[in-house]
Design an enzyme around this catalytic site. Structure first.
Site, PDB file in Angstrom:
ATOM      1  N   LYS A   1     -10.230  -0.946  10.523  1.00 31.41           N
ATOM      2  CA  LYS A   1     -10.369  -2.105   9.630  1.00 31.41           C
ATOM      3  C   LYS A   1     -10.693  -3.348  10.456  1.00 31.41           C
ATOM      4  O   LYS A   1     -10.780  -4.452   9.934  1.00 31.41           O
ATOM      5  CB  LYS A   1      -9.085  -2.330   8.841  1.00 31.41           C
ATOM      6  CG  LYS A   1      -8.766  -1.182   7.874  1.00 31.41           C
ATOM      7  CD  LYS A   1      -7.525  -1.495   7.096  1.00 31.41           C
ATOM      8  CE  LYS A   1      -6.954  -0.287   6.386  1.00 31.41           C
ATOM      9  NZ  LYS A   1      -7.784   0.261   5.332  1.00 31.41           N
TER      10      LYS A   1
ATOM     11  N   HIS B   1       0.880  -1.174   0.000  1.00 34.06           N
ATOM     12  CA  HIS B   1       0.000   0.000   0.000  1.00 34.06           C
ATOM     13  C   HIS B   1       0.918   1.225   0.000  1.00 34.06           C
ATOM     14  O   HIS B   1       2.033   1.155   0.529  1.00 34.06           O
ATOM     15  CB  HIS B   1      -0.831  -0.062   1.284  1.00 34.06           C
ATOM     16  CG  HIS B   1      -1.930   0.948   1.385  1.00 34.06           C
ATOM     17  ND1 HIS B   1      -1.701   2.258   1.719  1.00 34.06           N
ATOM     18  CD2 HIS B   1      -3.264   0.831   1.216  1.00 34.06           C
ATOM     19  CE1 HIS B   1      -2.858   2.908   1.755  1.00 34.06           C
ATOM     20  NE2 HIS B   1      -3.825   2.065   1.449  1.00 34.06           N
TER      21      HIS B   1
ATOM     22  N   GLN C   1      -4.168  -5.446   6.972  1.00 36.05           N
ATOM     23  CA  GLN C   1      -5.164  -6.422   6.512  1.00 36.05           C
ATOM     24  C   GLN C   1      -5.108  -7.733   7.287  1.00 36.05           C
ATOM     25  O   GLN C   1      -6.048  -8.534   7.215  1.00 36.05           O
ATOM     26  CB  GLN C   1      -4.986  -6.711   5.004  1.00 36.05           C
ATOM     27  CG  GLN C   1      -5.257  -5.517   4.106  1.00 36.05           C
ATOM     28  CD  GLN C   1      -6.670  -4.953   4.236  1.00 36.05           C
ATOM     29  OE1 GLN C   1      -7.603  -5.625   4.644  1.00 36.05           O
ATOM     30  NE2 GLN C   1      -6.825  -3.683   3.902  1.00 36.05           N
TER      31      GLN C   1
ATOM     32  N   ASP D   1       3.450  -4.541   7.906  1.00 36.80           N
ATOM     33  CA  ASP D   1       2.193  -3.823   7.771  1.00 36.80           C
ATOM     34  C   ASP D   1       1.071  -4.839   8.002  1.00 36.80           C
ATOM     35  O   ASP D   1       0.812  -5.705   7.160  1.00 36.80           O
ATOM     36  CB  ASP D   1       2.126  -3.221   6.356  1.00 36.80           C
ATOM     37  CG  ASP D   1       0.792  -2.551   6.073  1.00 36.80           C
ATOM     38  OD1 ASP D   1      -0.150  -2.715   6.883  1.00 36.80           O
ATOM     39  OD2 ASP D   1       0.686  -1.881   5.034  1.00 36.80           O
TER      40      ASP D   1
ATOM     41  N   CYS E   1      -4.757   2.423  -3.709  1.00 36.45           N
ATOM     42  CA  CYS E   1      -3.521   2.978  -3.100  1.00 36.45           C
ATOM     43  C   CYS E   1      -2.348   2.028  -3.286  1.00 36.45           C
ATOM     44  O   CYS E   1      -1.486   1.913  -2.394  1.00 36.45           O
ATOM     45  CB  CYS E   1      -3.718   3.286  -1.617  1.00 36.45           C
ATOM     46  SG  CYS E   1      -4.984   4.493  -1.295  1.00 36.45           S
TER      47      CYS E   1
HETATM   48  C1  PLP Z   1      -2.170  -3.167   3.646  1.00 34.53           C
HETATM   49  C2  PLP Z   1      -2.527  -1.766   4.019  1.00 34.53           C
HETATM   50  N1  PLP Z   1      -1.589  -0.974   4.538  1.00 34.53           N
HETATM   51  C3  PLP Z   1      -1.857   0.285   4.918  1.00 34.53           C
HETATM   52  C4  PLP Z   1      -3.111   0.826   4.755  1.00 34.53           C
HETATM   53  C5  PLP Z   1      -3.364   2.222   5.204  1.00 34.53           C
HETATM   54  O1  PLP Z   1      -4.259   2.214   6.268  1.00 34.53           O
HETATM   55  P1  PLP Z   1      -4.792   3.577   6.882  1.00 34.53           P
HETATM   56  O2  PLP Z   1      -5.464   4.309   5.768  1.00 34.53           O
HETATM   57  O3  PLP Z   1      -5.738   3.159   7.942  1.00 34.53           O
HETATM   58  O4  PLP Z   1      -3.616   4.310   7.393  1.00 34.53           O
HETATM   59  C6  PLP Z   1      -4.119   0.045   4.189  1.00 34.53           C
HETATM   60  C7  PLP Z   1      -5.454   0.603   3.948  1.00 34.53           C
HETATM   61  O5  PLP Z   1      -6.224   0.109   3.179  1.00 34.53           O
HETATM   62  C8  PLP Z   1      -3.822  -1.285   3.819  1.00 34.53           C
HETATM   63  O6  PLP Z   1      -4.747  -2.093   3.293  1.00 34.53           O
END
Ligand code: PLP
Length: 394
Positions: free
Chosen positions: A213, A111, A190, A187, A354
């Site tokens: 999430k 992301h 998910q 990260d 993203c």
């Molecule tokens: C794998 C992953 N990393 C980071 C993010 C960013 O999350 P946030 O917008 O809550 O900071 C997301 C959001 O969809 C994501 O799916």
């Protein structure tokens, strides 16, 4: 376990088929009640006042903090409460000290939140090497090892891809990082909502995830770090609530995670996230994962049988979870998402999610449609989605 019994806690499900939980999960009524209780009963700032309301709010906030830590098998003082995954990752990238010539490894599946904070370091002389996934989303660990050089300082990798749903070999990557003596950031945006996550097993130094999430309110995130980094990482924010002493000549930071929590936090949000964690714990993350696997298989089987649909990533549910990206031949993903809404009240995400570097790597100029599941998704939801996709593909 009868998952249909949880649906009553998500009133929005009466009107729509909600398949956008990878972006934001719905918050169940008990979570909403926990946030409302704060505003109604003890609406005061935390960690500051001596009056009764502030004491109650502070105690409840501390309890929520402890529960959230326990959810990933962390100790209470190892987690810092943040705004979201993005903030957590940025805190690490900006908070470590870098030298000209240092190198970081990230992947093409990330992301933007786990890509841009590292790319930004290039202006300080740090180089970013990128590990490419195979077409099915899997990573080749031999390739990872080959990328690690003498100046590599950190690997930043997603636990579960937010496009392909693929589960990364995190524990193996953690072993490689430990052997090569490099830092490892995971990260978990998910994964923490979908599978059991135990920081003691992952083998990472930092784990970042978002509360919104995992059934929590928006604007809630977590940064877990190994204790030794609490005194190494520089805070991103400076202000109230994070100091031991302030004088005209200078200041001294408080010890521990609170030095990273400058300013008034999202109190109601974290009380809600504490309740969300209770909710998930009562169900059990093994059960959540097993349920999602069943529904993922149903969705993948159904999509595979529809003419003109191309699914991205593996269809082997042992290696993936319920974040499913696909396209319908000849149709723009945004048009498909709009048609799914209009024709079937089905809410899905469309576009680049993203993850532009991954989309480019996969050759998907307009991106893809993404349907993502959660514990409140029903078989009927999946079937209605499939029927609507079939109608759109005709
Ligand atoms: C794998 C992953 N990393 C980071 C993010 C960013 O999350 P946030 O917008 O809550 O900071 C997301 C959001 O969809 C994501 O799916």
């Amino acid at each position: 376990m009868d998952f249909s019994s949880f649906r009553k806690d998500f009133p929005l499900l009466r009107n729509v088929v909600y398949l956008d939980s990878a972006a934001l999960s719905l918050a169940p009524t008990p979570v909403l009640e926990a946030t409302m209780e704060y505003y109604r009963e003890y609406n005061a700032n935390v960690k500051r006042g001596v009056h009764r309301l502030s004491q109650i709010a502070s105690q409840k906030y501390k309890n929520a903090h402890r529960k959230i830590a326990r959810f990933i098998n962390a100790e209470e003082d190892e987690i810092t409460l943040t705004k979201n995954t993005t903030e957590s990752i940025n805190m690490v990238a900006a908070g470590l000290s870098w030298k000209d010539g240092d190198r970081v490894i990230s992947t093409l599946s990330e992301h933007h939140s786990n890509f841009l904070p590292w790319k930004r370091l290039e202006r300080f002389g740090v180089a970013v090497d990128l590990l490419a996934p195979r077409q099915d989303g899997a990573f080749d660990l031999a390739q990872l090892e080959a990328l690690i050089g003498t100046r590599t300082r950190l690997l930043a990798m997603t636990h579960i891809s937010s496009v392909l749903g693929t589960v990364s070999p995190i524990e193996e990557a953690g072993r490689i990082c430990a052997e090569k003596n490099i830092l490892f950031l995971v990260d978990g945006a998910q994964s923490v909502p979908r599978v059991p996550v135990d920081v003691r097993k992952l083998g990472c130094d930092f784990l970042c995830f978002s509360g919104h999430k995992m059934l929590g309110p928006t604007g809630t995130g977590v940064l877990w770090m190994r204790k030794k980094f609490l005194s190494v990482l520089q805070p991103l924010l400076f202000g109230g609530g994070m100091i031991r002493d302030v004088a005209v000549e200078g200041f001294e930071l408080i010890e521990g995670y609170e030095r990273f929590e400058g300013g008034t936090p999202n109190i109601a949000g974290f009380l809600g996230l504490g309740r969300a964690v209770d909710y998930l714990t009562e169900i059990g993350m093994d059960a959540v994962q097993a349920r999602e696997t069943v529904l993922t298989e149903r969705m993948l089987d159904g999509l595979t049988g529809i003419d003109g649909v191309e699914i991205y990533g593996t269809t082997d549910v042992r290696r993936r979870i319920g974040v499913v990206s696909f396209n319908i031949s000849g149709k723009n993903p945004h048009d498909v998402a709009l048609m799914l809404d209009q024709a079937g009240d089905v809410m899905v995400r469309s576009g680049h999610h993203c993850c532009m570097p991954l989309m480019k790597h996969l050759g998907l100029v307009d991106g893809a449609v993404r349907a993502s599941l959660a514990l409140y998704t029903s078989e009927e939801d999946v079937d209605r989605f499939l029927k609507t996709v079939e109608g759109v593909a005709k």
